[in-house]
Design an enzyme around this catalytic site. Structure first.
Site, PDB file in Angstrom:
ATOM      1  N   PRO A  21      81.357 -32.357  -6.731  1.00 56.10           N
ATOM      2  CA  PRO A  21      81.088 -33.744  -6.335  1.00 56.10           C
ATOM      3  C   PRO A  21      80.760 -34.605  -7.553  1.00 56.10           C
ATOM      4  O   PRO A  21      80.723 -34.092  -8.682  1.00 56.10           O
ATOM      5  CB  PRO A  21      79.858 -33.599  -5.437  1.00 56.10           C
ATOM      6  CG  PRO A  21      79.130 -32.436  -6.024  1.00 56.10           C
ATOM      7  CD  PRO A  21      80.186 -31.487  -6.523  1.00 56.10           C
ATOM      8  N   PHE A  23      78.430 -36.412 -10.178  1.00 56.56           N
ATOM      9  CA  PHE A  23      77.172 -36.028 -10.836  1.00 56.56           C
ATOM     10  C   PHE A  23      76.993 -34.510 -10.966  1.00 56.56           C
ATOM     11  O   PHE A  23      75.881 -34.020 -11.089  1.00 56.56           O
ATOM     12  CB  PHE A  23      75.951 -36.634 -10.113  1.00 56.56           C
ATOM     13  CG  PHE A  23      76.129 -38.095  -9.802  1.00 56.56           C
ATOM     14  CD1 PHE A  23      76.223 -39.033 -10.815  1.00 56.56           C
ATOM     15  CD2 PHE A  23      76.261 -38.526  -8.486  1.00 56.56           C
ATOM     16  CE1 PHE A  23      76.422 -40.372 -10.529  1.00 56.56           C
ATOM     17  CE2 PHE A  23      76.451 -39.870  -8.191  1.00 56.56           C
ATOM     18  CZ  PHE A  23      76.531 -40.795  -9.219  1.00 56.56           C
ATOM     19  N   SER A  24      78.109 -33.756 -10.927  1.00 55.40           N
ATOM     20  CA  SER A  24      77.990 -32.305 -11.082  1.00 55.40           C
ATOM     21  C   SER A  24      78.321 -31.861 -12.510  1.00 55.40           C
ATOM     22  O   SER A  24      78.308 -30.660 -12.797  1.00 55.40           O
ATOM     23  CB  SER A  24      78.897 -31.582 -10.072  1.00 55.40           C
ATOM     24  OG  SER A  24      80.257 -31.916 -10.290  1.00 55.40           O
ATOM     25  N   LYS A  26      81.214 -32.323 -14.310  1.00 51.97           N
ATOM     26  CA  LYS A  26      82.592 -31.858 -14.538  1.00 51.97           C
ATOM     27  C   LYS A  26      83.160 -32.396 -15.854  1.00 51.97           C
ATOM     28  O   LYS A  26      83.688 -31.640 -16.663  1.00 51.97           O
ATOM     29  CB  LYS A  26      83.523 -32.321 -13.401  1.00 51.97           C
ATOM     30  CG  LYS A  26      83.076 -31.959 -12.023  1.00 51.97           C
ATOM     31  CD  LYS A  26      83.981 -32.587 -10.969  1.00 51.97           C
ATOM     32  CE  LYS A  26      84.019 -34.086 -11.005  1.00 51.97           C
ATOM     33  NZ  LYS A  26      82.741 -34.755 -10.683  1.00 51.97           N
ATOM     34  N   GLU A  94      89.462 -36.731 -14.285  1.00 54.67           N
ATOM     35  CA  GLU A  94      89.692 -37.461 -13.031  1.00 54.67           C
ATOM     36  C   GLU A  94      91.006 -37.035 -12.375  1.00 54.67           C
ATOM     37  O   GLU A  94      91.790 -37.880 -11.911  1.00 54.67           O
ATOM     38  CB  GLU A  94      89.713 -38.979 -13.286  1.00 54.67           C
ATOM     39  CG  GLU A  94      88.511 -39.492 -14.070  1.00 54.67           C
ATOM     40  CD  GLU A  94      87.344 -39.954 -13.218  1.00 54.67           C
ATOM     41  OE1 GLU A  94      87.221 -39.474 -12.062  1.00 54.67           O
ATOM     42  OE2 GLU A  94      86.547 -40.756 -13.713  1.00 54.67           O
ATOM     43  N   GLY A  95      91.240 -35.733 -12.346  1.00 62.74           N
ATOM     44  CA  GLY A  95      92.481 -35.194 -11.779  1.00 62.74           C
ATOM     45  C   GLY A  95      92.737 -35.680 -10.364  1.00 62.74           C
ATOM     46  O   GLY A  95      93.887 -35.826  -9.940  1.00 62.74           O
ATOM     47  N   ASN A  96      91.656 -35.987  -9.624  1.00 63.15           N
ATOM     48  CA  ASN A  96      91.792 -36.443  -8.231  1.00 63.15           C
ATOM     49  C   ASN A  96      92.533 -37.770  -8.122  1.00 63.15           C
ATOM     50  O   ASN A  96      93.102 -38.076  -7.081  1.00 63.15           O
ATOM     51  CB  ASN A  96      90.408 -36.567  -7.581  1.00 63.15           C
ATOM     52  CG  ASN A  96      89.412 -37.315  -8.448  1.00 63.15           C
ATOM     53  OD1 ASN A  96      88.889 -36.734  -9.412  1.00 63.15           O
ATOM     54  ND2 ASN A  96      89.168 -38.572  -8.170  1.00 63.15           N
ATOM     55  N   CYS A 153      67.458 -33.924  -0.359  1.00 64.83           N
ATOM     56  CA  CYS A 153      66.598 -32.726  -0.327  1.00 64.83           C
ATOM     57  C   CYS A 153      66.552 -31.983  -1.664  1.00 64.83           C
ATOM     58  O   CYS A 153      65.802 -31.014  -1.802  1.00 64.83           O
ATOM     59  CB  CYS A 153      67.068 -31.778   0.775  1.00 64.83           C
ATOM     60  SG  CYS A 153      68.656 -31.001   0.424  1.00 64.83           S
ATOM     61  N   VAL A 182      83.846 -56.299   1.762  1.00 67.31           N
ATOM     62  CA  VAL A 182      83.455 -57.698   1.599  1.00 67.31           C
ATOM     63  C   VAL A 182      81.973 -57.844   1.969  1.00 67.31           C
ATOM     64  O   VAL A 182      81.533 -57.388   3.020  1.00 67.31           O
ATOM     65  CB  VAL A 182      84.337 -58.614   2.486  1.00 67.31           C
ATOM     66  CG1 VAL A 182      83.893 -60.068   2.376  1.00 67.31           C
ATOM     67  CG2 VAL A 182      85.792 -58.473   2.077  1.00 67.31           C
TER      68      VAL A 182
END
Ligand SMILES: [Zn+2]
Length: 207
Positions: A21, A23-24, A26, A94-96, A153, A182
């Protein structure tokens, strides 16, 4: 007779993925790998997709502030022509955000003897497969699934939560909310499965 050791002995052709996700870490991990390469005598070229206009072009930027020079491309098909025989390692951030053709490009580069390292989000904010990442993971020799910490959590987080901010209130974005809202700002958090909320998601209230 013992073979002469060449600097390329340290090159292991293959496809390696850093996914998880937001902030992991990568991109940070990708930058670390790319920076290590010259110490083994390996030459690097890196790419970033043009669709990511949130950040400065021609650099890979990590959440912890690290940067690495990269060529900005609009389509995965541009990559092959830009990688020359002297490049050993190909980094892709940013492969996604790339088109589905990225998998074929990565496969071709590995067949040419390159080590290809791709970082990217494996799930979009809805928790669904993001771009070519799922197919890349399936194709890869090495997959590193990275985790962040849940904003609620503080346990391990594998999901990216999209938040919309309306009148200062932070509320989960709907499944069908457009990318540009908007009258609302968008923000993102890392969340665990239990706290990942996607109102309006077909079949479920939560992930
Ligand atoms: Zn949580």
């Amino acid at each position: 007779m013992k073979e002469r050791i060449t600097e390329k002995e340290h090159l292991h052709p293959g496809l390696e993925i850093f996914c998880g996700p937001m902030f992991s870490g990568k991109s940070s991990q990708l930058i670390t790998e790319l920076r290590r390469a010259p110490h083994a005598g390996l030459k690097v070229i890196a790419f970033t997709p043009a669709v990511d206009d949130r950040r400065e072009k021609n650099t890979i930027n990590s959440d912890d502030g690290a940067q690495y020079p990269a060529v900005t491309v609009h389509n995965s098909s541009e990559i092959l022509d830009l990688v020359s025989p002297e490049h050993d390692i190909v980094g892709i951030d940013e492969g996604n955000f790339f088109d589905m053709g990225l998998t074929d490009i990565c496969r071709e580069l590995v067949l040419r003897g390159k080590r290809v390292i791709v970082a990217g989000l494996d799930k979009d904010f809805r928790g669904e497969p993001f771009g070519p990442m799922a197919v890349l993971k399936q194709e890869a020799e090495d997959v590193h699934s990275m985790h962040a910490f849940c904003n609620v959590c503080h346990r391990e987080a594998s999901f990216t939560q999209r938040i919309k901010i309306i009148d200062g209130k932070r509320i989960p974005a709907n499944y069908d909310d457009p990318l540009i809202l908007v009258g609302a700002e968008s923000d993102y958090e890392a969340r665990c499965r239990q706290h990942h909320e996607v109102p309006g998601r077909p079949g479920k209230n939560k992930s």
